[in-house]
Design an enzyme around this catalytic site. Structure first.
Site, PDB file in Angstrom:
ATOM      1  CE  LYS A  72      -0.427  -0.382   5.113  1.00  0.00           C
ATOM      2  NZ  LYS A  72      -1.213  -0.786   6.223  1.00  0.00           N
TER       3      LYS A  72
ATOM      4  CE1 TYR B 179      11.831  31.946   3.275  1.00  0.00           C
ATOM      5  CE2 TYR B 179      12.037  29.703   3.098  1.00  0.00           C
ATOM      6  CZ  TYR B 179      11.647  30.887   2.650  1.00  0.00           C
ATOM      7  OH  TYR B 179      11.317  31.047   1.344  1.00  0.00           O
TER       8      TYR B 179
HETATM    9  C1  LIG Z   1      -0.333  -1.853   6.836  1.00  0.00           C
HETATM   10  C2  LIG Z   1      -0.936  -3.271   7.097  1.00  0.00           C
HETATM   11  C3  LIG Z   1      -0.128  -4.297   7.434  1.00  0.00           C
HETATM   12  C4  LIG Z   1       1.461  -4.279   7.328  1.00  0.00           C
HETATM   13  O1  LIG Z   1       1.698  -3.538   8.406  1.00  0.00           O
HETATM   14  P1  LIG Z   1       3.358  -3.367   8.719  1.00  0.00           P
HETATM   15  O2  LIG Z   1       3.429  -3.078  10.192  1.00  0.00           O
HETATM   16  O3  LIG Z   1       3.951  -2.487   7.886  1.00  0.00           O
HETATM   17  O4  LIG Z   1       4.090  -4.692   8.352  1.00  0.00           O
HETATM   18  C5  LIG Z   1      -0.815  -5.579   7.562  1.00  0.00           C
HETATM   19  N1  LIG Z   1      -2.196  -5.589   7.778  1.00  0.00           N
HETATM   20  C6  LIG Z   1      -2.879  -4.644   7.915  1.00  0.00           C
HETATM   21  C7  LIG Z   1      -4.237  -4.636   7.891  1.00  0.00           C
HETATM   22  C8  LIG Z   1      -2.339  -3.423   7.605  1.00  0.00           C
HETATM   23  O5  LIG Z   1      -3.062  -2.405   7.533  1.00  0.00           O
END
Ligand SMILES: *Cc1c(COP(=O)(O)O)cnc(C)c1O
Length: 369
Positions: free
Chosen positions: A40, A259
């Site tokens: 993702k 800045y």
């Molecule tokens: C993002 C996510 C993962 C992966 O989690 P990590 O901590 O990055 O390994 C797995 N399951 C769900 C439901 C998630 O939202």
């Protein structure tokens, strides 16, 4: 249009070989389980298409994304894989998901029923059912999931239903919620006999066999961040980031820098202005706090981080290293996403997913390379 590397202000190298090795290593920690990959947020900022294609080549056949749009983007690249949509079934969109060949993670009773009806009408396509065992974010309450299983005939029409849950505190192995969640999940699974199960994210894999079930869902550890904060990182870093020095100067007098004139430097200070800033995911919170390096010599950020530029104090760097084509190293094997995150009071996840879209990107170990 591909912009040549020679014109870039900063260069990101994503090591797909390291990501592949991390994927294999995580899978080996749970010999009875299948290892999926969470890609993702554009593969945690590293490039979902490149990562997914490489892991597919390694044998990965289950991928998780958050949005339907992310699933549609990688779906054609992965002919035989299952692409799960964690954010669930958009109401009324069962036909769109089925046509696209993406697999919803059903997060509510209404989503489960909508999918079941779609399947019962003749097009039986797999899905996952997400049970909330303690995260309180997405998913059905355990009681609702059990009741649905017992009372709703239509759900039996869904083939290969994956029953899943998600840990809230897996990076802290001593947290009591881990055990409570595993127990709640075991309980709910009894209502779904014979269905495969999935619970472990990256850190969850390190909680031991009780957390492994049938399918692992690592994300951040694939990309090299430490799934066991406070302990030695078993993962291989997968990103390297360097930036061009646009200008070097040696102060002749005491001056304020940047800045807001928040930092002051004495005469004799050597400053380098580099071509990256908060618009590239190097947060303003790093102002006068973050440090990068040149050839192992630390170069602290001086003054405010601006949108496209950062000033670093290079006084300690030997002149021989400050050539016109010198680069500042922002991330590498010795200064990782977790190190940069600590300086900005955040987590490696945020450093990765913020990786700038303006960086010139090189993929090591891709099919094309
Ligand atoms: C993002 C996510 C993962 C992966 O989690 P990590 O901590 O990055 O390994 C797995 N399951 C769900 C439901 C998630 O939202």
């Amino acid at each position: 249009m591909t912009v040549p590397a020679s014109l870039a202000g900063a260069w990101l190298t994503v090591d797909l070989d390291a990501i592949a090795e991390n994927w294999r290593q995580l899978g080996e920690r749970a010999p009875g389980a299948i290892c999926a990959a969470v890609v993702k947020a554009d593969g945690y900022g590293t490039g979902a298409a490149e990562v997914a294609k490489r892991l597919y080549r390694e044998g990965c056949r289950s991928f998780f994304v958050a949005h339907p749009s992310e699933g549609l983007a990688i779906r054609p690249l992965l002919p035989e894989a299952t692409v799960y949509i964690l954010n669930g079934l958009v109401p009324g969109a069962a036909g769109d998901y089925a046509a696209a060949g993406v697999t919803p993670v059903l997060n509510t009773g209404a989503q489960a029923l909508e999918w079941a009806e779609w399947c019962a009408a003749g097009d039986a396509v797999p899905a996952a059912l997400h049970v909330d065992t303690g995260m309180t974010r997405l998913g059905l309450a355990p009681a609702e999931a059990s009741t649905l299983a017992e009372e709703t005939e239509a759900l039996r029409a869904i083939p290969d239903l994956l029953v899943m849950s998600h840990f809230a505190c897996a990076e802290d192995p001593d947290h009591p919620l881990n055990r409570q969640q595993v127990e709640a999940f075991e309980h709910v699974r009894r209502a779904w006999p014979g269905r495969p199960a999935s619970m472990a994210n990256s850190s969850g894999i390190f909680l031991g066999p009780d957390a492994h079930h049938d399918l692992l869902r690592p994300g951040v550890a694939l990309y090299g961040a430490n799934p066991q904060p406070g302990r030695k990182n078993p993962m291989r870093p997968a990103v390297r980031l360097t930036a061009r020095i646009l200008q070097l100067q040696t102060l002749q007098e005491r001056r304020t820098v940047g800045y807001g004139a928040t930092a002051t430097a004495p005469p004799g200070t050597k400053l380098a202005t580099i071509a990256a800033g908060y618009a590239d995911g190097l947060w303003r919170a790093l102002s006068s706090r973050g440090t990068f390096h040149i050839g192992g010599h630390r170069v602290p950020i001086i003054g405010r981080v601006s949108m496209d530029l950062i000033s670093v104090d290079v006084t300690a760097v030997p002149d021989g290293l400050l050539t016109p084509d010198a680069e500042v190293v922002l991330l590498d094997d010795s200064f990782t996403v977790d190190d940069l995150a600590a300086q900005a009071d955040t987590i490696g996840y945020e450093v990765l997913t913020a990786l700038g879209r303006r960086y010139h990107r090189t993929y090591l170990g891709s099919d094309a390379a």
